[in-house]
Design an enzyme around this catalytic site. Structure first.
Site, PDB file in Angstrom:
ATOM      1  N   LYS A  44     -22.306 -66.323 -84.708  1.00 52.74           N
ATOM      2  CA  LYS A  44     -22.554 -65.096 -85.154  1.00 52.74           C
ATOM      3  C   LYS A  44     -21.273 -64.504 -85.680  1.00 52.74           C
ATOM      4  O   LYS A  44     -20.277 -64.638 -85.323  1.00 52.74           O
ATOM      5  CB  LYS A  44     -23.013 -63.983 -83.939  1.00 52.74           C
ATOM      6  N   ASN A  68     -33.838 -56.169 -90.926  1.00 50.35           N
ATOM      7  CA  ASN A  68     -32.971 -56.045 -89.770  1.00 50.35           C
ATOM      8  C   ASN A  68     -31.620 -55.134 -90.058  1.00 50.35           C
ATOM      9  O   ASN A  68     -31.425 -55.310 -91.518  1.00 50.35           O
ATOM     10  CB  ASN A  68     -32.181 -57.455 -89.335  1.00 50.35           C
ATOM     11  N   SER A  69     -31.240 -54.378 -89.344  1.00 51.95           N
ATOM     12  CA  SER A  69     -30.026 -53.568 -89.472  1.00 51.95           C
ATOM     13  C   SER A  69     -29.233 -53.646 -88.241  1.00 51.95           C
ATOM     14  O   SER A  69     -28.989 -52.539 -87.545  1.00 51.95           O
ATOM     15  CB  SER A  69     -30.159 -52.406 -89.926  1.00 51.95           C
ATOM     16  N   LEU A  72     -23.664 -55.881 -87.078  1.00 54.31           N
ATOM     17  CA  LEU A  72     -22.754 -56.657 -86.664  1.00 54.31           C
ATOM     18  C   LEU A  72     -22.411 -56.637 -85.223  1.00 54.31           C
ATOM     19  O   LEU A  72     -21.169 -56.610 -84.651  1.00 54.31           O
ATOM     20  CB  LEU A  72     -21.399 -56.321 -87.415  1.00 54.31           C
ATOM     21  N   ASN A 125     -17.569 -63.979 -94.332  1.00 57.21           N
ATOM     22  CA  ASN A 125     -19.157 -63.376 -94.611  1.00 57.21           C
ATOM     23  C   ASN A 125     -18.411 -62.145 -95.539  1.00 57.21           C
ATOM     24  O   ASN A 125     -17.841 -61.122 -95.138  1.00 57.21           O
ATOM     25  CB  ASN A 125     -19.714 -62.826 -93.354  1.00 57.21           C
ATOM     26  N   CYS A 128     -22.117 -58.302 -95.436  1.00 56.35           N
ATOM     27  CA  CYS A 128     -22.902 -57.841 -94.445  1.00 56.35           C
ATOM     28  C   CYS A 128     -23.341 -56.331 -94.928  1.00 56.35           C
ATOM     29  O   CYS A 128     -22.563 -55.715 -95.291  1.00 56.35           O
ATOM     30  CB  CYS A 128     -22.246 -57.563 -93.336  1.00 56.35           C
ATOM     31  N   ASN A 130     -25.157 -53.973 -93.579  1.00 57.05           N
ATOM     32  CA  ASN A 130     -25.477 -53.018 -92.414  1.00 57.05           C
ATOM     33  C   ASN A 130     -24.523 -52.227 -91.568  1.00 57.05           C
ATOM     34  O   ASN A 130     -24.985 -51.668 -90.734  1.00 57.05           O
ATOM     35  CB  ASN A 130     -26.565 -54.018 -91.539  1.00 57.05           C
ATOM     36  N   SER A 193     -29.001 -61.829 -96.427  1.00 59.21           N
ATOM     37  CA  SER A 193     -30.437 -61.015 -96.612  1.00 59.21           C
ATOM     38  C   SER A 193     -30.271 -60.012 -97.856  1.00 59.21           C
ATOM     39  O   SER A 193     -29.172 -59.847 -98.370  1.00 59.21           O
ATOM     40  CB  SER A 193     -30.558 -60.023 -95.206  1.00 59.21           C
ATOM     41  N   GLY A 248     -35.606 -67.974 -97.072  1.00 61.89           N
ATOM     42  CA  GLY A 248     -36.860 -68.408 -97.276  1.00 61.89           C
ATOM     43  C   GLY A 248     -37.459 -69.658 -96.459  1.00 61.89           C
ATOM     44  O   GLY A 248     -38.394 -70.059 -97.015  1.00 61.89           O
ATOM     45  N   THR A 270     -34.831 -66.224 -90.621  1.00 61.43           N
ATOM     46  CA  THR A 270     -36.003 -65.543 -90.244  1.00 61.43           C
ATOM     47  C   THR A 270     -36.962 -66.518 -89.392  1.00 61.43           C
ATOM     48  O   THR A 270     -37.288 -66.335 -88.063  1.00 61.43           O
ATOM     49  CB  THR A 270     -36.903 -64.753 -91.239  1.00 61.43           C
TER      50      THR A 270
HETATM   51  O1  LIG Z   1     -26.379 -56.407 -89.510  1.00 59.55           O
HETATM   52  C1  LIG Z   1     -25.923 -57.640 -89.321  1.00 59.55           C
HETATM   53  O2  LIG Z   1     -25.136 -57.837 -88.267  1.00 59.55           O
HETATM   54  C2  LIG Z   1     -26.066 -58.434 -90.296  1.00 59.55           C
HETATM   55  N1  LIG Z   1     -27.318 -58.578 -90.966  1.00 59.55           N
HETATM   56  C3  LIG Z   1     -27.490 -59.339 -92.054  1.00 59.55           C
HETATM   57  O3  LIG Z   1     -28.918 -59.374 -92.639  1.00 59.55           O
HETATM   58  N2  LIG Z   1     -26.583 -60.087 -92.483  1.00 59.55           N
HETATM   59  C4  LIG Z   1     -25.361 -60.203 -92.164  1.00 59.55           C
HETATM   60  O4  LIG Z   1     -24.236 -60.461 -92.735  1.00 59.55           O
HETATM   61  C5  LIG Z   1     -24.964 -59.400 -91.022  1.00 59.55           C
HETATM   62 CL1  LIG Z   1     -23.363 -58.960 -90.332  1.00 59.55          CL
END
Ligand SMILES: O=C(O)c1[nH]c(=O)[nH]c(=O)c1Cl
Length: 309
Positions: A44, A68-69, A72, A125, A128, A130, A193, A248, A270
């Site tokens: 993660k 998703n949100s 992190l 990364n 992100c 979110n 995403s 996908g 997913t």
């Molecule tokens: O909300 C998240 O943790 C998250 N969610 C995502 O869809 N991609 C990311 O890189 C991250 Cl870090």
């Protein structure tokens, strides 16, 4: 049919792995991926300090994928660095995803990762979507350039970057031009995403997830064409780098399409969240069957050989 491949001087039994963030939060989830048929796996995305993440519900499956949100949530880089230090790399390669909330945080983590001198492959990364108030780095080209310049000064090994989807040819060009300035960036993982989508429950007339008024990153069937485009766009523009495909994938056919488009490895998000780590044996079998039907013996027989009209 041989699904094995080599990537960054490591041997992979097959090109399949999880997408960072999915089934890789703690020891239990990570051990399950290690025991699964996945050819590799990734932790993660981590931050300097542990994070609880956003309020729940923060992940929901939808008819064609997920939203998703998470915000992190993670156990902090020290946990993941300790995990990757203990891993048996003879069993399968392991990647470590890093998502600092600032350039300083990323540099602090990268310094410790370098000092630990672990065989884990770093995936930085940059995408992100979110963390409220933190616009994602890869949509700010100057910030991305500065981040890569700083990380390349601190880190001493080849590493990769997790990229968001782009939707404009000029953006593919601009992003690739920046990445190509950094030979140390050995691979590009496309895509994260598709950020800030909105899923609605018609019956309750309510959004599905709590954070950000229901806005979150989507994955699943919705994103496959965008994922394939980003894989192929960076495959064409970054001839000295590898591409990891993500987005996908839920059957061997989509794994095949990602490889055809130029991916060297393929991540599953997913569909892994919904099916669990057993999915990797199914995907490997389906990919092998498709290759056999087409008369391909190795991934190299078709990898990156997408035809145009
Ligand atoms: O909300 C998240 O943790 C998250 N969610 C995502 O869809 N991609 C990311 O890189 C991250 Cl870090």
């Amino acid at each position: 049919t041989d699904l094995s491949t080599r990537f960054l001087d490591c041997a992979f039994a097959n090109p399949l792995m999880n997408a960072s963030g999915v089934w890789c939060y703690d020891q239990t989830e990570l051990d399950a991926l290690n025991l699964s048929a996945a050819g590799a796996y990734v932790t993660k995305s981590c931050t300097l300090e542990p994070r609880a993440g956003n309020p729940e519900p923060r992940y929901k499956a939808t008819p064609l994928g997920s939203i998703n949100s998470m915000g992190l949530p993670n156990l902090g880089y020290r946990f993941y660095l300790d995990y990757v230090a203990k891993h048996d790399y003879a069993r399968k390669p392991l990647f470590m995803s890093v998502a600092g909330l600032s350039l300083e945080d990323n540099l602090a983590m990268v310094r410790e990762i370098k000092a630990a001198n672990v065989p884990a492959i770093m995936e930085l990364n940059l995408s992100c979507p979110n963390v409220p108030g933190k616009p994602q780095i890869a949509y700010d080209f100057d910030a991305m350039d500065a981040m890569l310049a700083a990380v390349c000064r601190e880190y001493d090994k080849p590493f990769g970057v997790k990229m968001p989807p782009y939707f404009d040819i000029a953006h593919f060009d601009a992003a690739a031009e920046i990445l190509n300035r950094y030979p140390q960036v050995a691979f590009v993982t496309c895509i994260n995403s598709i950020g800030n989508a909105l899923a609605i429950d018609t019956e309750t007339e309510t959004v599905l997830i709590k954070p950000k008024d229901g806005f979150g990153g989507i994955g699943g069937d919705y994103v496959l064409p965008t994922a394939l485009a980003n894989v192929n766009a960076f495959f064409r523009r970054c001839p000295d780098k590898k591409v990891i495909g993500c987005g996908g994938v839920k059957t061997g056919e989509q794994v095949f399409q990602h490889l055809l488009a130029g991916a060297s490895l393929v991540q599953v998000g997913t569909a892994l969240q919904e099916e669990g780590p057993a999915i990797f044996a199914r995907l490997a079998d389906e990919l092998a069957a498709l290759m056999a039907k087409k008369g391909y013996k190795t991934l190299g027989d078709f990898q990156g050989k997408l035809k145009t009209l």
